[in-house]
Design a protein around this motif. Structure first.
Motif, PDB file in Angstrom:
ATOM      1  N   SER A  48       7.446   2.099   2.216  1.00 45.51           N
ATOM      2  CA  SER A  48       7.820   3.274   2.930  1.00 45.51           C
ATOM      3  C   SER A  48       6.787   4.463   2.539  1.00 45.51           C
ATOM      4  CB  SER A  48       9.188   3.851   2.674  1.00 45.51           C
ATOM      5  OG  SER A  48      10.142   2.963   3.246  1.00 45.51           O
ATOM      6  N   VAL A  49       5.633   4.095   2.359  1.00 47.76           N
ATOM      7  CA  VAL A  49       4.513   4.967   1.876  1.00 47.76           C
ATOM      8  C   VAL A  49       3.598   5.344   3.004  1.00 47.76           C
ATOM      9  CG1 VAL A  49       2.595   5.397   0.705  1.00 47.76           C
ATOM     10  CG2 VAL A  49       4.705   4.454  -0.408  1.00 47.76           C
ATOM     11  N   SER A  50       2.947   4.254   3.720  1.00 47.78           N
ATOM     12  CA  SER A  50       2.063   4.397   4.365  1.00 47.78           C
ATOM     13  C   SER A  50       2.389   4.380   6.056  1.00 47.78           C
ATOM     14  CB  SER A  50       0.956   3.024   4.527  1.00 47.78           C
ATOM     15  OG  SER A  50       0.981   2.575   3.370  1.00 47.78           O
ATOM     16  N   ALA A 247       8.808  11.973  -2.181  1.00 47.86           N
ATOM     17  CA  ALA A 247       7.669  11.184  -2.585  1.00 47.86           C
ATOM     18  C   ALA A 247       7.223  10.054  -1.649  1.00 47.86           C
ATOM     19  CB  ALA A 247       8.094  10.607  -4.014  1.00 47.86           C
ATOM     20  N   LYS A 248       6.709   9.072  -2.178  1.00 50.81           N
ATOM     21  CA  LYS A 248       6.191   7.910  -1.284  1.00 50.81           C
ATOM     22  C   LYS A 248       5.484   8.469   0.036  1.00 50.81           C
ATOM     23  CE  LYS A 248       9.844   4.663  -1.998  1.00 50.81           C
ATOM     24  NZ  LYS A 248       9.277   3.267  -2.569  1.00 50.81           N
ATOM     25  N   ALA A 249       5.937   8.621   1.200  1.00 49.27           N
ATOM     26  CA  ALA A 249       4.978   9.106   2.269  1.00 49.27           C
ATOM     27  C   ALA A 249       4.477  10.673   2.098  1.00 49.27           C
ATOM     28  CB  ALA A 249       5.671   9.051   3.489  1.00 49.27           C
ATOM     29  N   LEU A 250       5.209  11.233   1.252  1.00 52.30           N
ATOM     30  CA  LEU A 250       4.566  12.870   0.858  1.00 52.30           C
ATOM     31  C   LEU A 250       3.124  12.900   0.534  1.00 52.30           C
ATOM     32  CD1 LEU A 250       5.484  15.853  -0.105  1.00 52.30           C
ATOM     33  CD2 LEU A 250       5.778  14.613  -2.196  1.00 52.30           C
ATOM     34  N   GLY A 251       2.511  11.983  -0.188  1.00 52.10           N
ATOM     35  CA  GLY A 251       1.003  11.894  -0.504  1.00 52.10           C
ATOM     36  C   GLY A 251       0.338  11.311   0.377  1.00 52.10           C
ATOM     37  N   GLY A 252       0.627  10.762   1.437  1.00 60.22           N
ATOM     38  CA  GLY A 252      -0.061  10.205   2.729  1.00 60.22           C
ATOM     39  C   GLY A 252      -0.939   8.963   2.079  1.00 60.22           C
ATOM     40  N   GLY A 253      -0.381   8.386   0.924  1.00 56.32           N
ATOM     41  CA  GLY A 253      -0.959   7.188   0.489  1.00 56.32           C
ATOM     42  C   GLY A 253      -1.661   7.496  -0.812  1.00 56.32           C
ATOM     43  N   MET A 254      -1.455   8.591  -1.247  1.00 54.28           N
ATOM     44  CA  MET A 254      -1.589   9.141  -2.665  1.00 54.28           C
ATOM     45  C   MET A 254      -0.707   9.383  -3.453  1.00 54.28           C
ATOM     46  SD  MET A 254      -5.342   9.264  -2.851  1.00 54.28           S
ATOM     47  CE  MET A 254      -5.820  10.365  -3.813  1.00 54.28           C
ATOM     48  N   PRO A 255      -0.591   9.285  -4.749  1.00 59.14           N
ATOM     49  CA  PRO A 255       0.725   9.360  -5.473  1.00 59.14           C
ATOM     50  C   PRO A 255       1.044  10.978  -5.623  1.00 59.14           C
ATOM     51  CG  PRO A 255      -1.073   9.014  -7.165  1.00 59.14           C
ATOM     52  CD  PRO A 255      -1.923   8.810  -5.639  1.00 59.14           C
ATOM     53  N   LEU A 256       2.188  11.220  -5.000  1.00 57.48           N
ATOM     54  CA  LEU A 256       2.802  12.537  -5.084  1.00 57.48           C
ATOM     55  C   LEU A 256       4.254  12.557  -4.976  1.00 57.48           C
ATOM     56  CD1 LEU A 256       1.570  15.687  -4.794  1.00 57.48           C
ATOM     57  CD2 LEU A 256       1.701  15.609  -2.518  1.00 57.48           C
ATOM     58  N   GLY A 257       4.747  13.301  -5.773  1.00 56.60           N
ATOM     59  CA  GLY A 257       6.169  13.632  -5.636  1.00 56.60           C
ATOM     60  C   GLY A 257       6.795  15.128  -5.674  1.00 56.60           C
ATOM     61  N   ALA A 258       7.853  15.446  -5.144  1.00 51.94           N
ATOM     62  CA  ALA A 258       8.180  16.815  -5.168  1.00 51.94           C
ATOM     63  C   ALA A 258       9.611  16.807  -5.426  1.00 51.94           C
ATOM     64  CB  ALA A 258       7.812  17.530  -4.007  1.00 51.94           C
ATOM     65  N   PHE A 259      10.202  18.137  -6.013  1.00 53.24           N
ATOM     66  CA  PHE A 259      11.303  18.603  -5.844  1.00 53.24           C
ATOM     67  C   PHE A 259      11.532  19.946  -5.564  1.00 53.24           C
ATOM     68  CE2 PHE A 259      11.823  20.869 -10.111  1.00 53.24           C
ATOM     69  CZ  PHE A 259      10.890  20.270 -10.783  1.00 53.24           C
TER      70      PHE A 259
END
Ligand code: PLP
Length: 401
Positions: A48-50, A247-259
């Protein structure tokens, strides 16, 4: 000279006795390619990232442009970095007004940790409630929430005052009281095998949290960014949490999360003590630039809107003697088979037919289908043809006792 395969086993820490072991040298759109030109259709999107596919030109361009400007400058929250600011502004356009303040981190698990700390800090309470068969990540705090003993028992002692109650059981909501800091929920349980909330469960959960002054945390790490046919599950279910985790798709394929929360709640991390959450790489500018570009692709290419018609295509095509149910909306589906003994065969032999599939952590009678949202009708038809062939092979080769 050792092959990459041998080096992988020798020098990379392993957590499984049977890793997928596919060697990939490039990836484009919904396909990944091996060293001898083997082509694999990615039906899980790196879990569920890309969502915008591999190597979307607009995402790649955003990454290149940002790398040319700057990469890491300073720990999160000190320097005004335009990729973070622009992404937070654009992202919050898709969220209810009370979810206006984004703390960017590195991963889903770190977003969970940040969300839990924020809830404890804001409420002054310590109790945390999650649901059976939930999955929120693998760090100590996130693991403490896990709704299955299998993966967590060996790591005790874990976070105290954490409890797991039944998902979709309204009676379990009585457990939420004035000692509870937060309830964390996946609006659709992913690793449990794509389990939807029933009978206004989320609405009742929201009401109980409001009544008891408990913060409601939605973990949309797997469901966000169009995957369910809506930008977020918040839009699908019409229930607004106090804290949203992405997280996951948040970074468009790069590592990223958010609260993400309201400015009022988020301000609890500023004092007593200050620096309530510290993250060196949180909101890395290259990741934020990639995420912003990917979000704009999802909007411009109407990827969320087109998800449900694509899901219907899968469901129409996927009729086979071994399939007892195709569960889920959008492009997050569980294909349940008539006997769980078929699942390991199907997943492990999928690459031979040019498909990549995956297990669920807590559901052994189904496999996952979650392709990039850019998948076309023709590609879906091809994928379903191959899946049916794979199921024919499974029927022939798996002995059912
Ligand atoms: N929450 C959910 C719903 C997830 O599916 C995952 C990962 O699969 C996580 C949290 C943890 O994210 P990460 O692996 O980026 O730490």
């Amino acid at each position: 000279m050792l092959t990459n395969r041998q080096l992988f086993l020798q020098h990379l820490g392993q957590t499984s006795s049977a890793p997928m072991m596919l060697e990939i040298v490039s990836a484009k759109g919904i396909y990944m390619y091996g060293p001898s030109g083997e082509r694999y259709m990615d039906l899980i999107s790196g879990v569920s990232v890309s969502n915008t596919g591999h190597g979307h030109p607009r995402v790649v361009e955003a990454v290149r442009n940002q790398v040319d400007l700057y990469m890491h400058l300073m720990v999160y929250g000190e320097i005004i970095q335009s990729p973070q600011v622009k992404y937070a502004e654009r992202l919050t356009e898709f969220l209810p007004p009370d979810l206006s303040s984004c703390y960017f981190v590195n991963s889903g698990s770190e977003a969970v940790e940040g969300g839990l700390k924020l809830a404890k800090r804001f409420t002054g309470r310590s109790r945390i409630i999650s649901f059976k068969n939930c999955y929120h990540g693998s760090t100590h705090g996130a693991l403490s929430l896990q709704g299955s003993e299998l993966y967590k028992n060996a790591f005790r002692p874990l976070l105290p005052d954490t409890f797991q109650v039944d998902f979709n059981n309204v009676k379990s909501l009585d457990f939420i009281d004035s000692k509870t800091a937060c309830v964390i929920v996946e609006p659709v349980q992913g690793e449990a095998g794509i389990i939807y909330p029933e009978n206004d469960f989320l609405l009742k959960l929201r009401e109980r949290c409001t009544l008891t002054g408990t913060l409601l945390i939605f973990d949309e790490i797997q469901t966000g960014f169009g995957r369910l046919g809506h930008m977020f599950a918040i839009n699908r279910f019409g229930v607004v949490p106090d804290i949203l985790l992405l997280a996951k798709a948040l970074g468009g394929g790069m590592p990223l999360g958010a609260f993400i929360s309201s400015t009022e709640i988020m301000s609890a991390l500023v004092s007593n003590p200050p620096l309530g959450h510290i993250s060196t790489f949180g909101g890395h500018p290259v990741c934020c630039a990639a995420g912003l570009a990917a979000l704009n692709v999802i909007v411009d290419e109407k990827l969320a809107e087109n998800c449900n018609p694509k899901s219907d295509l899968f469901k129409n095509e996927l009729s086979h003697k071994l399939i007892s149910e195709v569960r889920g909306e959008g492009l997050l589906m569980a294909v349940k088979l008539s006997n769980k003994a078929y699942i390991p065969y199907v997943i492990s032999h999928a690459p031979e037919l040019g498909l990549v599939l995956d297990y669920f952590l807590f559901c052994d009678n189904a496999f996952r289908i979650a392709p990039p949202l850019i998948i076309t009708e023709a590609e879906i038809a091809e994928a379903c043809g191959l899946l049916k062939k794979l199921l024919d092979d499974a029927e022939k080769n798996v002995k059912i006792r």
